[in-house]
Motif scaffolding. Structure first.
Motif, PDB file in Angstrom:
ATOM      1  N   ALA A  92     -14.262  -3.357   1.624  1.00  0.00           N
ATOM      2  CA  ALA A  92     -15.160  -4.462   1.965  1.00  0.00           C
ATOM      3  C   ALA A  92     -16.433  -4.367   1.138  1.00  0.00           C
ATOM      4  O   ALA A  92     -16.943  -5.381   0.641  1.00  0.00           O
ATOM      5  CB  ALA A  92     -15.486  -4.439   3.454  1.00  0.00           C
ATOM      6  N   ALA A  93     -16.952  -3.151   0.961  1.00  0.00           N
ATOM      7  CA  ALA A  93     -18.158  -2.968   0.152  1.00  0.00           C
ATOM      8  C   ALA A  93     -17.899  -3.347  -1.301  1.00  0.00           C
ATOM      9  O   ALA A  93     -18.716  -4.022  -1.937  1.00  0.00           O
ATOM     10  CB  ALA A  93     -18.642  -1.523   0.252  1.00  0.00           C
ATOM     11  N   SER A  94     -16.763  -2.943  -1.841  1.00  0.00           N
ATOM     12  CA  SER A  94     -16.437  -3.258  -3.234  1.00  0.00           C
ATOM     13  C   SER A  94     -16.292  -4.756  -3.457  1.00  0.00           C
ATOM     14  O   SER A  94     -16.701  -5.288  -4.493  1.00  0.00           O
ATOM     15  CB  SER A  94     -15.140  -2.552  -3.642  1.00  0.00           C
ATOM     16  N   ALA A  95     -15.702  -5.441  -2.479  1.00  0.00           N
ATOM     17  CA  ALA A  95     -15.450  -6.878  -2.619  1.00  0.00           C
ATOM     18  C   ALA A  95     -16.613  -7.730  -2.131  1.00  0.00           C
ATOM     19  O   ALA A  95     -16.593  -8.953  -2.297  1.00  0.00           O
ATOM     20  CB  ALA A  95     -14.176  -7.257  -1.862  1.00  0.00           C
ATOM     21  N   GLY A  96     -17.605  -7.110  -1.517  1.00  0.00           N
ATOM     22  CA  GLY A  96     -18.749  -7.870  -1.033  1.00  0.00           C
ATOM     23  C   GLY A  96     -18.437  -8.741   0.165  1.00  0.00           C
ATOM     24  O   GLY A  96     -18.954  -9.856   0.282  1.00  0.00           O
ATOM     25  N   HIS A 143       1.102 -12.705   1.857  1.00  0.00           N
ATOM     26  CA  HIS A 143       2.207 -13.307   1.117  1.00  0.00           C
ATOM     27  C   HIS A 143       2.060 -13.016  -0.375  1.00  0.00           C
ATOM     28  O   HIS A 143       0.968 -12.727  -0.868  1.00  0.00           O
ATOM     29  CB  HIS A 143       2.246 -14.816   1.347  1.00  0.00           C
ATOM     30  N   LYS A 144       3.164 -13.114  -1.095  1.00  0.00           N
ATOM     31  CA  LYS A 144       3.190 -12.755  -2.514  1.00  0.00           C
ATOM     32  C   LYS A 144       2.201 -13.580  -3.336  1.00  0.00           C
ATOM     33  O   LYS A 144       1.476 -13.042  -4.180  1.00  0.00           O
ATOM     34  CB  LYS A 144       4.597 -12.920  -3.080  1.00  0.00           C
ATOM     35  N   ALA A 145       2.169 -14.873  -3.115  1.00  0.00           N
ATOM     36  CA  ALA A 145       1.282 -15.723  -3.911  1.00  0.00           C
ATOM     37  C   ALA A 145      -0.179 -15.332  -3.721  1.00  0.00           C
ATOM     38  O   ALA A 145      -0.952 -15.279  -4.684  1.00  0.00           O
ATOM     39  CB  ALA A 145       1.489 -17.187  -3.542  1.00  0.00           C
ATOM     40  N   ALA A 146      -0.565 -15.056  -2.488  1.00  0.00           N
ATOM     41  CA  ALA A 146      -1.949 -14.666  -2.217  1.00  0.00           C
ATOM     42  C   ALA A 146      -2.267 -13.319  -2.856  1.00  0.00           C
ATOM     43  O   ALA A 146      -3.349 -13.123  -3.420  1.00  0.00           O
ATOM     44  CB  ALA A 146      -2.191 -14.607  -0.713  1.00  0.00           C
ATOM     45  N   PHE A 147      -1.326 -12.379  -2.785  1.00  0.00           N
ATOM     46  CA  PHE A 147      -1.542 -11.064  -3.391  1.00  0.00           C
ATOM     47  C   PHE A 147      -1.679 -11.182  -4.903  1.00  0.00           C
ATOM     48  O   PHE A 147      -2.592 -10.603  -5.510  1.00  0.00           O
ATOM     49  CB  PHE A 147      -0.384 -10.126  -3.048  1.00  0.00           C
ATOM     50  N   ASP A 148      -0.768 -11.933  -5.520  1.00  0.00           N
ATOM     51  CA  ASP A 148      -0.800 -12.071  -6.977  1.00  0.00           C
ATOM     52  C   ASP A 148      -2.093 -12.725  -7.454  1.00  0.00           C
ATOM     53  O   ASP A 148      -2.617 -12.390  -8.520  1.00  0.00           O
ATOM     54  CB  ASP A 148       0.407 -12.878  -7.455  1.00  0.00           C
ATOM     55  N   GLU A 149      -2.607 -13.633  -6.673  1.00  0.00           N
ATOM     56  CA  GLU A 149      -3.864 -14.277  -7.040  1.00  0.00           C
ATOM     57  C   GLU A 149      -5.039 -13.320  -6.860  1.00  0.00           C
ATOM     58  O   GLU A 149      -5.935 -13.250  -7.701  1.00  0.00           O
ATOM     59  CB  GLU A 149      -4.070 -15.533  -6.193  1.00  0.00           C
ATOM     60  N   ALA A 150      -5.025 -12.575  -5.764  1.00  0.00           N
ATOM     61  CA  ALA A 150      -6.140 -11.669  -5.471  1.00  0.00           C
ATOM     62  C   ALA A 150      -6.242 -10.515  -6.462  1.00  0.00           C
ATOM     63  O   ALA A 150      -7.337 -10.004  -6.717  1.00  0.00           O
ATOM     64  CB  ALA A 150      -6.006 -11.118  -4.053  1.00  0.00           C
ATOM     65  N   ALA A 205      -6.352  -5.485  -1.167  1.00  0.00           N
ATOM     66  CA  ALA A 205      -5.976  -6.852  -1.529  1.00  0.00           C
ATOM     67  C   ALA A 205      -6.560  -7.864  -0.548  1.00  0.00           C
ATOM     68  O   ALA A 205      -7.044  -8.929  -0.955  1.00  0.00           O
ATOM     69  CB  ALA A 205      -4.454  -6.973  -1.574  1.00  0.00           C
ATOM     70  N   ALA A 206      -6.538  -7.541   0.734  1.00  0.00           N
ATOM     71  CA  ALA A 206      -7.097  -8.457   1.731  1.00  0.00           C
ATOM     72  C   ALA A 206      -8.593  -8.644   1.522  1.00  0.00           C
ATOM     73  O   ALA A 206      -9.120  -9.756   1.657  1.00  0.00           O
ATOM     74  CB  ALA A 206      -6.819  -7.937   3.140  1.00  0.00           C
ATOM     75  N   ALA A 207      -9.290  -7.561   1.184  1.00  0.00           N
ATOM     76  CA  ALA A 207     -10.736  -7.654   0.952  1.00  0.00           C
ATOM     77  C   ALA A 207     -11.045  -8.596  -0.205  1.00  0.00           C
ATOM     78  O   ALA A 207     -11.932  -9.461  -0.106  1.00  0.00           O
ATOM     79  CB  ALA A 207     -11.306  -6.264   0.673  1.00  0.00           C
ATOM     80  N   TRP A 208     -10.308  -8.464  -1.290  1.00  0.00           N
ATOM     81  CA  TRP A 208     -10.575  -9.321  -2.445  1.00  0.00           C
ATOM     82  C   TRP A 208     -10.101 -10.750  -2.215  1.00  0.00           C
ATOM     83  O   TRP A 208     -10.670 -11.705  -2.757  1.00  0.00           O
ATOM     84  CB  TRP A 208      -9.960  -8.715  -3.704  1.00  0.00           C
TER      85      TRP A 208
END
Length: 207
Positions: free
Chosen positions: A59-63, A104-111, A135-138
């Motif tokens: 969370a800190a890294s992704a702000g 989901h794959k699309a969200a992960f690939d985008e993040a 991945a969720a943080a970003w």
């Protein structure tokens, strides 16, 4: 669950050198999808609070707000996150989500684009909770960048981002512009609200 389209609505340590087992058979080669260093040792315990340190770090890294990220994990803990279960489920539902953050794959690939985990694959999420949290943080970071400057006063910024996490960025923008959230999206935010204080306490105790 994340990645919906818009609509109005680890391995254990190898035996010590010289032991009987290492003399009779070579240690297995490391897996290409071995969990990243931030992941706890493999366990059947996938409670969100077990990953508070990873939440704080990413969370800190992704702000993004660590309480929001933890609350998302609580929201997504409604189903078992055992890797074998997730892979078996995915065989019958190819569009299902992976990992403790249900991505989901699309969200992960985008993040992952341009991020430290750009070389990782969505298929690794069930085995690597640290990657799932990262991945969720970003993904939340990217949603925040797309959120309009104003939204209905009945929702906080974190709740708007939760709409985006659950229903996709397109729907989040529509909701910010005044479209009434559908039943599923509203239920997700209602659940987030019920998990909010617990998430805050979890992160407070992790410090």
């Amino acid at each position: 669950m994340t990645g919906c389209s818009p609509s109005p609505t680890g391995q254990g340590a190898a035996p010590a050198s010289g032991s009987a087992s290492s003399a009779t058979s070579p240690a297995p080669a490391p897996s290409a999808s071995a969990p990243s260093q931030g992941s706890p040792a493999p366990s059947a315990d996938y409670r969100p609070e077990r990953f508070a340190d990873q939440v704080a770090t990413h969370a800190a890294s992704a702000g993004v707000d660590p309480q929001l990220l933890m609350a998302i994990l609580y929201n997504e803990s409604y189903k078992p996150h055992d890797p074998a279960f997730e892979r078996a489920w995915q065989k019958s539902k190819p569009d299902s989500a992976f990992g403790i953050a249900n991505m989901h794959k699309a969200a992960f690939d985008e993040a992952k684009r341009g991020r430290p985990f750009a070389g990782r694959d969505w298929q690794e999420l069930p085995d690597d909770p640290n990657l799932a949290v990262q991945a969720a943080a970003w993904h939340l970071h990217d949603l925040a960048a797309q959120l309009p400057g104003t939204w209905p006063a009945s929702y906080t910024k974190d709740e708007m981002l939760a709409f985006g996490y659950n229903a996709g960025a397109g729907n989040m923008i529509l909701f910010a512009q005044g479209t009434k959230p559908g039943t599923q999206a509203q239920s997700y935010v209602d659940t987030l609200r019920s998990n909010w204080d617990k998430a805050g306490q979890t992160m407070k105790h992790s410090r």
